[in-house]
Design a protein around this motif. Structure first.
Motif, PDB file in Angstrom:
ATOM      1  N   PRO A  84      -6.586  59.490   6.399  1.00  0.00           N
ATOM      2  CA  PRO A  84      -5.159  59.239   6.648  1.00  0.00           C
ATOM      3  C   PRO A  84      -4.487  58.548   5.467  1.00  0.00           C
ATOM      4  CG  PRO A  84      -6.536  58.439   8.460  1.00  0.00           C
ATOM      5  CD  PRO A  84      -7.441  58.721   7.307  1.00  0.00           C
ATOM      6  N   VAL A 125      -2.010  62.446  12.285  1.00  0.00           N
ATOM      7  CA  VAL A 125      -3.433  62.157  12.058  1.00  0.00           C
ATOM      8  C   VAL A 125      -4.240  62.677  13.236  1.00  0.00           C
ATOM      9  CG1 VAL A 125      -5.156  60.387  11.603  1.00  0.00           C
ATOM     10  CG2 VAL A 125      -2.828  60.088  10.746  1.00  0.00           C
ATOM     11  N   ALA A 126      -3.755  62.396  14.453  1.00  0.00           N
ATOM     12  CA  ALA A 126      -4.437  62.875  15.661  1.00  0.00           C
ATOM     13  C   ALA A 126      -4.497  64.395  15.680  1.00  0.00           C
ATOM     14  CB  ALA A 126      -3.716  62.352  16.902  1.00  0.00           C
ATOM     15  N   LEU A 144     -13.492  56.235  14.543  1.00  0.00           N
ATOM     16  CA  LEU A 144     -12.251  55.739  13.948  1.00  0.00           C
ATOM     17  C   LEU A 144     -12.385  54.344  13.362  1.00  0.00           C
ATOM     18  CD1 LEU A 144      -9.708  56.911  16.700  1.00  0.00           C
ATOM     19  CD2 LEU A 144     -10.333  58.085  14.574  1.00  0.00           C
ATOM     20  N   LEU A 197      -4.436  60.625  19.971  1.00  0.00           N
ATOM     21  CA  LEU A 197      -5.562  61.553  19.992  1.00  0.00           C
ATOM     22  C   LEU A 197      -6.111  61.765  21.398  1.00  0.00           C
ATOM     23  CD1 LEU A 197      -7.674  63.275  18.550  1.00  0.00           C
ATOM     24  CD2 LEU A 197      -8.973  61.171  18.095  1.00  0.00           C
ATOM     25  N   ILE A 200      -0.409  54.878   7.761  1.00  0.00           N
ATOM     26  CA  ILE A 200      -0.088  55.270   9.129  1.00  0.00           C
ATOM     27  C   ILE A 200       1.221  54.625   9.581  1.00  0.00           C
ATOM     28  CG2 ILE A 200      -0.890  55.216  11.513  1.00  0.00           C
ATOM     29  CD1 ILE A 200      -3.742  55.342  10.436  1.00  0.00           C
ATOM     30  N   ILE A 254      -4.197  55.626  16.113  1.00  0.00           N
ATOM     31  CA  ILE A 254      -4.575  57.041  16.120  1.00  0.00           C
ATOM     32  C   ILE A 254      -4.989  57.471  17.516  1.00  0.00           C
ATOM     33  CG2 ILE A 254      -6.168  58.764  15.192  1.00  0.00           C
ATOM     34  CD1 ILE A 254      -6.410  57.001  12.679  1.00  0.00           C
ATOM     35  N   ALA A 291       1.115  58.696  13.084  1.00  0.00           N
ATOM     36  CA  ALA A 291      -0.204  58.647  13.734  1.00  0.00           C
ATOM     37  C   ALA A 291      -0.495  59.910  14.532  1.00  0.00           C
ATOM     38  CB  ALA A 291      -0.293  57.421  14.641  1.00  0.00           C
ATOM     39  N   ASP A 292       0.535  60.546  15.087  1.00  0.00           N
ATOM     40  CA  ASP A 292       0.292  61.767  15.851  1.00  0.00           C
ATOM     41  C   ASP A 292      -0.138  62.908  14.947  1.00  0.00           C
ATOM     42  OD1 ASP A 292       0.284  63.298  18.318  1.00  0.00           O
ATOM     43  OD2 ASP A 292       2.044  64.330  17.524  1.00  0.00           O
ATOM     44  N   CYS A 301     -13.205  58.688  10.180  1.00  0.00           N
ATOM     45  CA  CYS A 301     -11.876  58.353   9.700  1.00  0.00           C
ATOM     46  C   CYS A 301     -11.987  57.568   8.397  1.00  0.00           C
ATOM     47  CB  CYS A 301     -11.117  57.529  10.743  1.00  0.00           C
ATOM     48  SG  CYS A 301      -9.413  57.183  10.276  1.00  0.00           S
TER      49      CYS A 301
END
Length: 325
Positions: free
Chosen positions: A156, A205-206, A78, A16, A159, A12, A202-203, A105
């Protein structure tokens, strides 16, 4: 804002940190220093770094005060996995004259077994099971049921993306599943393949963390799902994955007993953990309150993982090649 990101060198954080730095925030990364981000970006040269062993400092009672001493406007955590660890940080931040916005997270596994789909972010009742889901749910309730430190929880899904050993269509990380799909070989699946899993790049989530930290008035007191717009069933995921290689999935339905006999115990148990939950998660609250707009579909995110594994980890796809973009 002055933003502290705890555990920022993982999947993440790889996405992020550049987002936060490019937006003009002053970012401090707290890490043990034992790993590097999955992707290179100039943003990593424009941050402050604090090295800390969270587990050891939690035990010593020094981690929370260390974070509070940085006087942040926001803390993105996180890597918190126990209620005790969360409470330690919460107590330290609550002692500041102006407590920061704390963003935790979590995981969609806080829901436990599905009983009505899609699962809503701020469901009144959740039924988690297993230590991971139970602890994450305890943290969620600890943070959202108090008013000392303004808090938000981001949950999330599974991932995915470059650098990540993605959960495959039968719910585990057995690489032979990808080999079978890439070569058109028979793949045994438990049941008829109707159970669902909800992946996320993952992007994305970021993206949701960035939206929440920059819109505290809309985010504080809420939990949000960081998932793709749609979940995939075992069958649908397998069919899409086979098509990446120009193949059709040859799925062999069977009982869980048959499935367990076809793989190793660890992989079978991992499949059960993912598929018995049958998660399909709503993103309505994230969309309406924060403007969350996932860039990647679940299969696009997973495909990027597989492409990366082929190139970097030598994933065996029987000489097959990915077709299309």
């Amino acid at each position: 804002m002055r933003i502290i990101v705890i555990g920022a060198t993982g999947h993440i954080g790889t996405y992020l940190i550049p987002r936060l730095v490019s937006a003009g925030h002053a970012v401090t990364v707290v890490s043990r220093g034992s790993s590097a981000p999955y992707g290179a970006d100039d943003a990593w040269s424009r941050i402050d770094v604090v090295h800390a062993d969270r587990e050891a400092e939690d035990a010593a009672g020094t981690f929370g005060p260390r974070i509070a001493a940085l006087e942040p406007d926001a803390v993105i955590d996180l890597i918190c996995f126990s209620e005790q660890s969360a409470a330690h940080l919460l107590d330290s931040l609550a002692g500041l004259d102006t407590p920061p916005h704390l963003l935790h997270c979590g995981t969609i596994w806080t829901h436990g077994l599905s009983d009505a789909l899609p699962l809503r972010e701020n469901a009144v009742e959740k039924r988690p099971f297993g230590d991971y889901g139970v602890q994450k749910y305890a943290i969620e309730r600890l943070l959202l049921d108090q008013d000392r430190v303004p808090s938000t929880v981001i949950h999330p899904g599974h991932i995915s993306g470059p650098g990540w050993d993605v959960i495959n269509p039968v719910g585990n990380r057995d690489h032979r599943v990808w080999t079978a799909l890439a070569t058109g070989s028979a793949l045994r699946v438990p049941g008829v393949g109707a159970e669902a899993m909800h992946h996320v790049h993952a992007d994305d989530v970021a993206q949701l963390f960035e939206l929440a930290v920059t819109q505290p008035e809309a985010a504080i007191g809420y939990a949000f799902h960081a998932v793709a717009r749609q979940a995939l069933t075992v069958r649908g995921f397998a069919e899409r994955a086979a098509a990446w290689f120009g193949r059709e999935a040859d799925l062999v339905p069977g009982s869980w007993e048959d499935f367990r006999a076809s793989t190793d115990e660890a992989s079978a148990n991992t499949s059960w953990e993912h598929l018995v939950r049958n998660h399909v998660c709503s993103i309505v609250d994230g969309v309406e309150r924060l403007g969350y707009s996932p860039r990647y579909s679940a299969d696009e995110a997973a495909r990027q993982s597989v492409a990366w594994m082929i190139e970097h980890d030598g994933l065996d796809v029987g000489g097959a090649t990915l077709v299309g973009p």
